[in-house]
Write an enzyme that holds these catalytic residues in place. Structure first.
Site, PDB file in Angstrom:
ATOM      1  N   LYS A   1       0.833  -1.205   0.000  1.00 24.48           N
ATOM      2  CA  LYS A   1       0.000   0.000   0.000  1.00 24.48           C
ATOM      3  C   LYS A   1       0.875   1.266   0.000  1.00 24.48           C
ATOM      4  O   LYS A   1       0.669   2.171  -0.800  1.00 24.48           O
ATOM      5  CB  LYS A   1      -0.917  -0.016   1.237  1.00 24.48           C
ATOM      6  CG  LYS A   1      -1.889   1.128   1.303  1.00 24.48           C
ATOM      7  CD  LYS A   1      -2.575   1.192   2.637  1.00 24.48           C
ATOM      8  CE  LYS A   1      -1.645   1.717   3.688  1.00 24.48           C
ATOM      9  NZ  LYS A   1      -2.202   1.801   5.026  1.00 24.48           N
TER      10      LYS A   1
ATOM     11  N   ASP B   1      -6.293   1.360   0.993  1.00 25.06           N
ATOM     12  CA  ASP B   1      -6.305   1.407   2.461  1.00 25.06           C
ATOM     13  C   ASP B   1      -7.727   1.086   2.923  1.00 25.06           C
ATOM     14  O   ASP B   1      -8.590   0.734   2.117  1.00 25.06           O
ATOM     15  CB  ASP B   1      -5.825   2.779   2.960  1.00 25.06           C
ATOM     16  CG  ASP B   1      -6.834   3.882   2.697  1.00 25.06           C
ATOM     17  OD1 ASP B   1      -7.822   3.634   1.969  1.00 25.06           O
ATOM     18  OD2 ASP B   1      -6.658   4.986   3.226  1.00 25.06           O
TER      19      ASP B   1
END
Ligand code: SF4
Length: 229
Positions: free
Chosen positions: A121, A139
């Protein structure tokens, strides 16, 4: 409604209402962004932005941070979540940047993920924000909002959401899409109480359609019957 149509309507809405969008983290160069992204794990951008001015004054680049011990860094990031782990990650990340990358933040997501404290991420955030690469970081906000609107199907992991979003969002919109979905999740489509009444996506949002169906008189009669049968 087809999934293609839902994508088209969603991103047409965001393009119209929020044409300019950027990360809420304060940064002036790739090193500052990668440090801020590491600090922002499980922490708010607001808190990170309060911490980083003094941190970057003390350690303005990878070289200076690489010379510091985790305990030196810890002094500046105590008010962040998981400060002990993050100070170790920052120290190791800066050392690897200097030793393996000549002090320069790499643009490749695989290379970025070799850095301590940088997962998939975070690597995607840096690649997208700094290097404008067509990748999307998933996220908790991006995951929730994508599922609720109905942009993804059978999503069980961030990676499956990332893959479906990447396949469907036009390349030129990928950078903005990440921020649009995050900000929408942060301020409108909140985890506990989504503000559907204020949301411009409700006419084609799958979650909203389901809620409306459940609240209809027909649903209430059927629901009551099913509970007493
Ligand atoms: S209508 Fe409600 S659930 Fe759907 S995106 Fe908007 S806030 Fe989220």
């Amino acid at each position: 409604m087809t999934i293609k149509e839902r994508y088209r309507l969603t991103f047409a809405y965001f393009s119209r209402t929020r044409p300019l969008v950027e990360t809420e983290l304060d940064w002036t160069d790739p090193f500052e962004l990668i440090v801020s992204v590491i600090l922002s794990a499980q922490c708010t951008d607001k808190r990170v932005n309060l911490i980083t001015p003094a941190l970057f004054e003390a350690f303005p680049d990878a070289k200076s941070m690489a010379l510091a011990e985790p305990s030196d860094i810890l002094t500046y990031i105590k008010s962040c979540t998981y400060p002990n782990n993050k100070s170790k990650h920052l120290s190791a990340m800066a050392k690897m940047l200097v030793n393996d990358f000549g002090g320069v933040v790499p643009s490749d997501t695989e290379m970025l993920q070799r850095l301590p404290g940088v997962g998939r991420k975070s690597a995607n955030v840096v690649a997208s924000v700094v290097f404008r690469q067509p990748v999307i970081a998933v996220d908790t906000h991006v995951f929730r909002v994508s599922v609720r609107i109905g942009l993804v199907k059978n999503a069980t992991t961030p990676l499956s959401v990332e893959r479906q979003l990447s396949e469907n969002i036009p390349t030129e919109m990928m950078h903005n899409a990440h921020h649009w979905l995050i900000l929408h999740g942060r301020y409108i489509c909140k985890a506990r109480n989504p503000l559907c009444g204020q949301c411009g996506l409700r006419d084609f949002c799958r979650y909203y359609a389901e809620i409306k169906k459940k609240k209809s008189p027909e649903f209430k009669i059927r629901d009551r019957k099913s509970r007493f049968s």
